[in-house]
Design a protein around this motif. Structure first.
Motif, PDB file in Angstrom:
ATOM      1  N   VAL A  63       0.839  -1.205   0.000  1.00  0.00           N
ATOM      2  CA  VAL A  63       0.000   0.000   0.000  1.00  0.00           C
ATOM      3  C   VAL A  63       0.872   1.252   0.000  1.00  0.00           C
ATOM      4  O   VAL A  63       0.666   2.176  -0.793  1.00  0.00           O
ATOM      5  N   GLY A  64       1.877   1.291   0.871  1.00  0.00           N
ATOM      6  CA  GLY A  64       2.747   2.467   0.931  1.00  0.00           C
ATOM      7  C   GLY A  64       3.576   2.637  -0.322  1.00  0.00           C
ATOM      8  O   GLY A  64       3.624   3.709  -0.925  1.00  0.00           O
ATOM      9  N   GLY A  65       4.248   1.558  -0.733  1.00  0.00           N
ATOM     10  CA  GLY A  65       5.059   1.628  -1.948  1.00  0.00           C
ATOM     11  C   GLY A  65       4.217   1.821  -3.191  1.00  0.00           C
ATOM     12  O   GLY A  65       4.606   2.524  -4.122  1.00  0.00           O
ATOM     13  N   GLY A  66       3.049   1.196  -3.217  1.00  0.00           N
ATOM     14  CA  GLY A  66       2.140   1.377  -4.350  1.00  0.00           C
ATOM     15  C   GLY A  66       1.660   2.813  -4.457  1.00  0.00           C
ATOM     16  O   GLY A  66       1.574   3.376  -5.552  1.00  0.00           O
ATOM     17  N   ALA A  67       1.354   3.429  -3.317  1.00  0.00           N
ATOM     18  CA  ALA A  67       0.922   4.825  -3.324  1.00  0.00           C
ATOM     19  C   ALA A  67       2.042   5.736  -3.818  1.00  0.00           C
ATOM     20  O   ALA A  67       1.799   6.673  -4.601  1.00  0.00           O
ATOM     21  N   ILE A  68       3.260   5.453  -3.394  1.00  0.00           N
ATOM     22  CA  ILE A  68       4.399   6.254  -3.858  1.00  0.00           C
ATOM     23  C   ILE A  68       4.581   6.088  -5.363  1.00  0.00           C
ATOM     24  O   ILE A  68       4.802   7.062  -6.084  1.00  0.00           O
ATOM     25  N   ALA A  69       4.482   4.831  -5.842  1.00  0.00           N
ATOM     26  CA  ALA A  69       4.646   4.579  -7.276  1.00  0.00           C
ATOM     27  C   ALA A  69       3.553   5.273  -8.094  1.00  0.00           C
ATOM     28  O   ALA A  69       3.826   5.844  -9.159  1.00  0.00           O
ATOM     29  N   VAL A  70       2.327   5.243  -7.599  1.00  0.00           N
ATOM     30  CA  VAL A  70       1.226   5.893  -8.317  1.00  0.00           C
ATOM     31  C   VAL A  70       1.437   7.401  -8.360  1.00  0.00           C
ATOM     32  O   VAL A  70       1.244   8.040  -9.402  1.00  0.00           O
ATOM     33  N   GLN A  71       1.877   7.986  -7.262  1.00  0.00           N
ATOM     34  CA  GLN A  71       2.121   9.428  -7.248  1.00  0.00           C
ATOM     35  C   GLN A  71       3.293   9.804  -8.146  1.00  0.00           C
ATOM     36  O   GLN A  71       3.265  10.812  -8.837  1.00  0.00           O
ATOM     37  N   TYR A  72       4.340   8.982  -8.143  1.00  0.00           N
ATOM     38  CA  TYR A  72       5.537   9.291  -8.910  1.00  0.00           C
ATOM     39  C   TYR A  72       5.322   9.083 -10.415  1.00  0.00           C
ATOM     40  O   TYR A  72       5.700   9.923 -11.229  1.00  0.00           O
ATOM     41  N   LEU A  73       4.697   7.957 -10.780  1.00  0.00           N
ATOM     42  CA  LEU A  73       4.530   7.621 -12.196  1.00  0.00           C
ATOM     43  C   LEU A  73       3.285   8.248 -12.828  1.00  0.00           C
ATOM     44  O   LEU A  73       3.154   8.263 -14.039  1.00  0.00           O
ATOM     45  N   ARG A  74       2.352   8.700 -11.996  1.00  0.00           N
ATOM     46  CA  ARG A  74       1.119   9.356 -12.421  1.00  0.00           C
ATOM     47  C   ARG A  74       0.269   8.534 -13.397  1.00  0.00           C
ATOM     48  O   ARG A  74      -0.152   9.037 -14.432  1.00  0.00           O
ATOM     49  N   PRO A  75      -0.019   7.267 -13.071  1.00  0.00           N
ATOM     50  CA  PRO A  75      -0.885   6.476 -13.953  1.00  0.00           C
ATOM     51  C   PRO A  75      -2.369   6.565 -13.574  1.00  0.00           C
ATOM     52  O   PRO A  75      -3.125   5.626 -13.767  1.00  0.00           O
ATOM     53  N   GLN A  76      -2.801   7.711 -13.049  1.00  0.00           N
ATOM     54  CA  GLN A  76      -4.177   7.851 -12.584  1.00  0.00           C
ATOM     55  C   GLN A  76      -5.205   7.623 -13.689  1.00  0.00           C
ATOM     56  O   GLN A  76      -6.323   7.203 -13.419  1.00  0.00           O
ATOM     57  N   GLU A  77      -4.842   7.884 -14.939  1.00  0.00           N
ATOM     58  CA  GLU A  77      -5.803   7.674 -16.028  1.00  0.00           C
ATOM     59  C   GLU A  77      -6.075   6.197 -16.265  1.00  0.00           C
ATOM     60  O   GLU A  77      -7.014   5.847 -16.983  1.00  0.00           O
ATOM     61  N   TRP A  78      -5.280   5.316 -15.666  1.00  0.00           N
ATOM     62  CA  TRP A  78      -5.499   3.881 -15.804  1.00  0.00           C
ATOM     63  C   TRP A  78      -6.825   3.442 -15.191  1.00  0.00           C
ATOM     64  O   TRP A  78      -7.361   2.418 -15.577  1.00  0.00           O
ATOM     65  N   VAL A  79      -7.354   4.211 -14.245  1.00  0.00           N
ATOM     66  CA  VAL A  79      -8.584   3.794 -13.575  1.00  0.00           C
ATOM     67  C   VAL A  79      -9.806   3.913 -14.468  1.00  0.00           C
ATOM     68  O   VAL A  79     -10.893   3.486 -14.085  1.00  0.00           O
ATOM     69  N   ASP A  80      -9.657   4.434 -15.669  1.00  0.00           N
ATOM     70  CA  ASP A  80     -10.789   4.571 -16.590  1.00  0.00           C
ATOM     71  C   ASP A  80     -11.167   3.256 -17.255  1.00  0.00           C
ATOM     72  O   ASP A  80     -12.223   3.164 -17.860  1.00  0.00           O
ATOM     73  N   SER A  81     -10.315   2.246 -17.184  1.00  0.00           N
ATOM     74  CA  SER A  81     -10.636   0.960 -17.815  1.00  0.00           C
ATOM     75  C   SER A  81     -10.346  -0.179 -16.846  1.00  0.00           C
ATOM     76  O   SER A  81      -9.564  -0.038 -15.904  1.00  0.00           O
ATOM     77  N   MET A  82     -10.973  -1.311 -17.113  1.00  0.00           N
ATOM     78  CA  MET A  82     -10.784  -2.479 -16.250  1.00  0.00           C
ATOM     79  C   MET A  82      -9.343  -2.995 -16.337  1.00  0.00           C
ATOM     80  O   MET A  82      -8.744  -3.347 -15.319  1.00  0.00           O
ATOM     81  N   ILE A  83      -8.777  -3.022 -17.527  1.00  0.00           N
ATOM     82  CA  ILE A  83      -7.401  -3.483 -17.684  1.00  0.00           C
ATOM     83  C   ILE A  83      -6.443  -2.537 -16.950  1.00  0.00           C
ATOM     84  O   ILE A  83      -5.465  -2.978 -16.343  1.00  0.00           O
ATOM     85  N   GLY A  84      -6.739  -1.246 -16.985  1.00  0.00           N
ATOM     86  CA  GLY A  84      -5.917  -0.283 -16.265  1.00  0.00           C
ATOM     87  C   GLY A  84      -5.973  -0.504 -14.762  1.00  0.00           C
ATOM     88  O   GLY A  84      -4.958  -0.387 -14.075  1.00  0.00           O
ATOM     89  N   LEU A  85      -7.161  -0.831 -14.245  1.00  0.00           N
ATOM     90  CA  LEU A  85      -7.280  -1.108 -12.811  1.00  0.00           C
ATOM     91  C   LEU A  85      -6.494  -2.354 -12.420  1.00  0.00           C
ATOM     92  O   LEU A  85      -5.833  -2.382 -11.377  1.00  0.00           O
ATOM     93  N   VAL A  86      -6.547  -3.375 -13.269  1.00  0.00           N
ATOM     94  CA  VAL A  86      -5.790  -4.592 -12.993  1.00  0.00           C
ATOM     95  C   VAL A  86      -4.291  -4.276 -12.994  1.00  0.00           C
ATOM     96  O   VAL A  86      -3.546  -4.736 -12.125  1.00  0.00           O
ATOM     97  N   ALA A  87      -3.849  -3.487 -13.952  1.00  0.00           N
ATOM     98  CA  ALA A  87      -2.436  -3.097 -14.015  1.00  0.00           C
ATOM     99  C   ALA A  87      -2.042  -2.285 -12.790  1.00  0.00           C
ATOM    100  O   ALA A  87      -0.950  -2.455 -12.241  1.00  0.00           O
ATOM    101  N   LEU A  88      -2.906  -1.401 -12.349  1.00  0.00           N
ATOM    102  CA  LEU A  88      -2.625  -0.591 -11.170  1.00  0.00           C
ATOM    103  C   LEU A  88      -2.522  -1.465  -9.916  1.00  0.00           C
ATOM    104  O   LEU A  88      -1.619  -1.284  -9.098  1.00  0.00           O
ATOM    105  N   CYS A  89      -3.418  -2.431  -9.793  1.00  0.00           N
ATOM    106  CA  CYS A  89      -3.354  -3.354  -8.653  1.00  0.00           C
ATOM    107  C   CYS A  89      -2.099  -4.215  -8.723  1.00  0.00           C
ATOM    108  O   CYS A  89      -1.497  -4.530  -7.699  1.00  0.00           O
ATOM    109  N   GLY A  90      -1.691  -4.590  -9.925  1.00  0.00           N
ATOM    110  CA  GLY A  90      -0.438  -5.325 -10.087  1.00  0.00           C
ATOM    111  C   GLY A  90       0.747  -4.502  -9.644  1.00  0.00           C
ATOM    112  O   GLY A  90       1.690  -5.006  -9.032  1.00  0.00           O
TER     113      GLY A  90
END
Length: 79
Positions: A13-40
């Motif tokens: 959770v902590g490292g994932g949050a840092i990675a999401v903030q650093y890499l900025r893949p927030q637009e991934w949440v618009d699709s199911m495949i993007g959500l799976v990739a984000l959870c990965g």
């Protein structure tokens, strides 16, 4: 919950949050495949925490009966 599972969740959770903030893949949440990739991405950030905790536990178990001077000597050799 065992300590290794707890460390995996916390670092994930902590490292994932840092990675999401650093890499900025927030637009991934618009699709199911993007959500799976984000959870990965969040899951793979938890694996180093698990590995570190398992390594520390194995070291402690291996040196359970050793004196502090023996443990310090072994740590110094590794570092």
């Amino acid at each position: 919950m065992p300590a290794s599972a707890t460390s995996t969740v916390v670092t994930g959770v902590g490292g994932g949050a840092i990675a999401v903030q650093y890499l900025r893949p927030q637009e991934w949440v618009d699709s199911m495949i993007g959500l799976v990739a984000l959870c990965g991405r969040i899951f793979d950030r938890g694996l180093p925490g698990w590995a570190i905790v398992r390594g520390v536990f194995n070291f402690i178990e291996k040196n359970r009966d050793a004196g502090i001077d023996e443990v310090a000597k072994e740590v110094k050799e590794v570092l």
